[in-house]
Design a protein around this motif. Sequence first.
Motif, PDB file in Angstrom:
ATOM      1  N   PRO A 106     -17.082   4.985  11.466  1.00 50.07           N
ATOM      2  CA  PRO A 106     -16.562   4.087  11.108  1.00 50.07           C
ATOM      3  C   PRO A 106     -17.165   3.815  10.162  1.00 50.07           C
ATOM      4  CG  PRO A 106     -18.557   2.825  12.321  1.00 50.07           C
ATOM      5  CD  PRO A 106     -18.328   4.629  12.197  1.00 50.07           C
ATOM      6  N   VAL A 107     -16.514   4.219   8.779  1.00 46.06           N
ATOM      7  CA  VAL A 107     -16.707   4.032   7.277  1.00 46.06           C
ATOM      8  C   VAL A 107     -17.460   3.140   7.208  1.00 46.06           C
ATOM      9  CG1 VAL A 107     -15.541   3.958   4.784  1.00 46.06           C
ATOM     10  CG2 VAL A 107     -14.723   5.874   7.018  1.00 46.06           C
ATOM     11  N   PRO A 108     -18.411   2.637   5.810  1.00 40.59           N
ATOM     12  CA  PRO A 108     -18.991   1.630   5.686  1.00 40.59           C
ATOM     13  C   PRO A 108     -18.413   0.873   5.272  1.00 40.59           C
ATOM     14  CG  PRO A 108     -20.258   3.462   5.769  1.00 40.59           C
ATOM     15  CD  PRO A 108     -18.770   3.849   6.174  1.00 40.59           C
ATOM     16  N   ALA A 109     -18.483  -0.757   5.460  1.00 37.42           N
ATOM     17  CA  ALA A 109     -17.608  -1.665   4.792  1.00 37.42           C
ATOM     18  C   ALA A 109     -18.096  -1.313   3.468  1.00 37.42           C
ATOM     19  CB  ALA A 109     -18.000  -3.060   4.869  1.00 37.42           C
ATOM     20  N   GLY A 110     -17.461  -2.143   2.384  1.00 34.60           N
ATOM     21  CA  GLY A 110     -17.966  -1.535   0.806  1.00 34.60           C
ATOM     22  C   GLY A 110     -17.192  -0.016  -0.058  1.00 34.60           C
ATOM     23  N   THR A 111     -16.839   0.808   0.932  1.00 33.33           N
ATOM     24  CA  THR A 111     -16.670   1.837   0.398  1.00 33.33           C
ATOM     25  C   THR A 111     -14.947   1.882  -0.241  1.00 33.33           C
ATOM     26  OG1 THR A 111     -18.080   3.156   2.693  1.00 33.33           O
ATOM     27  CG2 THR A 111     -16.412   4.476   1.356  1.00 33.33           C
ATOM     28  N   TYR A 112     -14.946   2.568  -1.374  1.00 32.73           N
ATOM     29  CA  TYR A 112     -13.787   2.970  -2.167  1.00 32.73           C
ATOM     30  C   TYR A 112     -13.149   4.164  -1.650  1.00 32.73           C
ATOM     31  CZ  TYR A 112     -15.202  -1.248  -4.970  1.00 32.73           C
ATOM     32  OH  TYR A 112     -15.668  -1.847  -5.603  1.00 32.73           O
ATOM     33  N   GLY A 113     -11.699   4.060  -1.059  1.00 32.63           N
ATOM     34  CA  GLY A 113     -11.178   4.800  -1.340  1.00 32.63           C
ATOM     35  C   GLY A 113      -9.967   5.069  -2.112  1.00 32.63           C
ATOM     36  N   ILE A 114      -8.768   6.159  -2.289  1.00 30.26           N
ATOM     37  CA  ILE A 114      -7.331   6.073  -2.762  1.00 30.26           C
ATOM     38  C   ILE A 114      -6.721   6.827  -1.136  1.00 30.26           C
ATOM     39  CG2 ILE A 114      -7.719   8.225  -3.422  1.00 30.26           C
ATOM     40  CD1 ILE A 114      -5.925   7.569  -5.622  1.00 30.26           C
ATOM     41  N   VAL A 115      -5.837   6.342  -1.585  1.00 30.98           N
ATOM     42  CA  VAL A 115      -4.111   6.663   0.069  1.00 30.98           C
ATOM     43  C   VAL A 115      -3.850   7.569  -0.465  1.00 30.98           C
ATOM     44  CG1 VAL A 115      -2.275   5.449   1.039  1.00 30.98           C
ATOM     45  CG2 VAL A 115      -4.288   3.647   0.392  1.00 30.98           C
ATOM     46  N   THR A 116      -4.169   8.177   1.143  1.00 30.24           N
ATOM     47  CA  THR A 116      -3.579   9.744   0.059  1.00 30.24           C
ATOM     48  C   THR A 116      -2.544  10.074   0.592  1.00 30.24           C
ATOM     49  OG1 THR A 116      -4.216  10.316   2.142  1.00 30.24           O
ATOM     50  CG2 THR A 116      -5.604  11.133   0.158  1.00 30.24           C
ATOM     51  N   PHE A 117      -1.620   9.282   1.815  1.00 33.04           N
ATOM     52  CA  PHE A 117      -0.586   8.925   2.374  1.00 33.04           C
ATOM     53  C   PHE A 117      -0.678   7.984   3.592  1.00 33.04           C
ATOM     54  CE2 PHE A 117      -1.918  12.628   5.409  1.00 33.04           C
ATOM     55  CZ  PHE A 117      -1.662  12.666   6.229  1.00 33.04           C
ATOM     56  N   ILE A 118       0.882   7.516   4.383  1.00 31.35           N
ATOM     57  CA  ILE A 118       0.738   7.169   5.637  1.00 31.35           C
ATOM     58  C   ILE A 118       1.756   7.171   6.478  1.00 31.35           C
ATOM     59  CG2 ILE A 118       2.148   4.525   6.619  1.00 31.35           C
ATOM     60  CD1 ILE A 118       1.030   3.632   3.052  1.00 31.35           C
ATOM     61  N   VAL A 178       0.804  -0.843   0.005  1.00 30.62           N
ATOM     62  CA  VAL A 178      -0.076   0.164   0.143  1.00 30.62           C
ATOM     63  C   VAL A 178       1.637   0.778   0.227  1.00 30.62           C
ATOM     64  CG1 VAL A 178      -1.683   0.934   1.209  1.00 30.62           C
ATOM     65  CG2 VAL A 178      -1.439  -1.132   1.455  1.00 30.62           C
ATOM     66  N   ARG A 179       0.302   2.368  -1.179  1.00 34.85           N
ATOM     67  CA  ARG A 179       1.178   3.587  -0.778  1.00 34.85           C
ATOM     68  C   ARG A 179       0.546   4.706  -1.322  1.00 34.85           C
ATOM     69  NH1 ARG A 179       5.266   1.455  -6.278  1.00 34.85           N
ATOM     70  NH2 ARG A 179       3.457   1.154  -7.458  1.00 34.85           N
ATOM     71  N   PRO A 180       0.679   5.607  -1.487  1.00 31.77           N
ATOM     72  CA  PRO A 180      -0.258   6.936  -2.092  1.00 31.77           C
ATOM     73  C   PRO A 180      -0.281   6.262  -3.531  1.00 31.77           C
ATOM     74  CG  PRO A 180       1.581   7.809  -0.319  1.00 31.77           C
ATOM     75  CD  PRO A 180       1.714   6.454  -0.770  1.00 31.77           C
ATOM     76  N   GLY A 181      -1.156   6.715  -3.771  1.00 33.42           N
ATOM     77  CA  GLY A 181      -2.257   6.619  -4.773  1.00 33.42           C
ATOM     78  C   GLY A 181      -2.623   5.056  -5.138  1.00 33.42           C
ATOM     79  N   THR A 182      -2.658   3.966  -3.602  1.00 34.71           N
ATOM     80  CA  THR A 182      -3.442   3.137  -3.909  1.00 34.71           C
ATOM     81  C   THR A 182      -5.083   3.176  -3.853  1.00 34.71           C
ATOM     82  OG1 THR A 182      -1.527   1.861  -3.180  1.00 34.71           O
ATOM     83  CG2 THR A 182      -3.838   0.782  -3.358  1.00 34.71           C
ATOM     84  N   TRP A 183      -6.192   2.762  -4.627  1.00 36.16           N
ATOM     85  CA  TRP A 183      -7.262   2.693  -4.692  1.00 36.16           C
ATOM     86  C   TRP A 183      -7.466   1.301  -3.920  1.00 36.16           C
ATOM     87  CZ3 TRP A 183     -11.431   5.779  -4.788  1.00 36.16           C
ATOM     88  CH2 TRP A 183     -11.055   7.029  -5.794  1.00 36.16           C
ATOM     89  N   ILE A 184      -8.017   1.274  -3.121  1.00 37.94           N
ATOM     90  CA  ILE A 184      -8.647   0.456  -1.802  1.00 37.94           C
ATOM     91  C   ILE A 184     -10.127   0.279  -1.401  1.00 37.94           C
ATOM     92  CG2 ILE A 184      -6.350   0.605  -1.090  1.00 37.94           C
ATOM     93  CD1 ILE A 184      -7.650   1.686   1.840  1.00 37.94           C
ATOM     94  N   LYS A 185     -10.928  -1.093  -0.971  1.00 37.21           N
ATOM     95  CA  LYS A 185     -11.800  -1.145  -0.409  1.00 37.21           C
ATOM     96  C   LYS A 185     -11.898  -1.786   1.006  1.00 37.21           C
ATOM     97  CE  LYS A 185     -15.735  -4.392  -1.071  1.00 37.21           C
ATOM     98  NZ  LYS A 185     -16.474  -5.164  -2.682  1.00 37.21           N
ATOM     99  N   VAL A 229      -7.550  -2.822  -4.603  1.00 37.85           N
ATOM    100  CA  VAL A 229      -8.348  -2.866  -5.896  1.00 37.85           C
ATOM    101  C   VAL A 229      -7.231  -2.163  -6.951  1.00 37.85           C
ATOM    102  CG1 VAL A 229     -10.272  -1.650  -6.757  1.00 37.85           C
ATOM    103  CG2 VAL A 229     -10.396  -1.909  -4.404  1.00 37.85           C
ATOM    104  N   ALA A 230      -6.305  -0.837  -7.312  1.00 41.79           N
ATOM    105  CA  ALA A 230      -5.620  -0.756  -7.967  1.00 41.79           C
ATOM    106  C   ALA A 230      -4.858   0.038  -7.798  1.00 41.79           C
ATOM    107  CB  ALA A 230      -6.473  -0.472  -9.102  1.00 41.79           C
ATOM    108  N   ASP A 231      -3.534  -0.302  -8.374  1.00 45.31           N
ATOM    109  CA  ASP A 231      -2.822   1.091  -8.132  1.00 45.31           C
ATOM    110  C   ASP A 231      -2.492   2.077  -9.007  1.00 45.31           C
ATOM    111  OD1 ASP A 231      -0.013   2.110  -7.565  1.00 45.31           O
ATOM    112  OD2 ASP A 231       0.704   0.482  -6.323  1.00 45.31           O
ATOM    113  N   LEU A 232      -2.788   3.163  -8.821  1.00 46.83           N
ATOM    114  CA  LEU A 232      -2.468   3.913  -9.645  1.00 46.83           C
ATOM    115  C   LEU A 232      -1.352   4.500 -10.756  1.00 46.83           C
ATOM    116  CD1 LEU A 232      -4.420   7.165  -8.310  1.00 46.83           C
ATOM    117  CD2 LEU A 232      -4.849   5.633  -9.846  1.00 46.83           C
TER     118      LEU A 232
END
Length: 71
Positions: free
Chosen positions: A19-31, A2-9, A59-62
């Motif tokens: 809490p964020v609901p299960a099934g929500t998508y997002g993009i990693v901004t930083f760690i 996982v790194r910035p730019g990675t799409w996750i679910k 889900v995907a790495d940009l």
Amino acid sequence: MVRPGTWIKLKRMSDPYAPVPAGTYGIVTFIDSMGTIHVAWNNGSSLGLIPEVDEFEIVADLAEIKGKPTG
């Protein structure tokens, strides 16, 4: 990885207050230095993930899909 730019679910978030609901998508901004994965969630939330506590899937790495056709 996982790194910035990675799409996750999100599969499960343990935060009992907002809490964020299960099934929500997002993009990693930083760690951050504590290992918290900060995410811009599609529902507008910006709650971070704790890798050992919360569950998510990549889900995907940009960086890997940049420049590939989308349809």
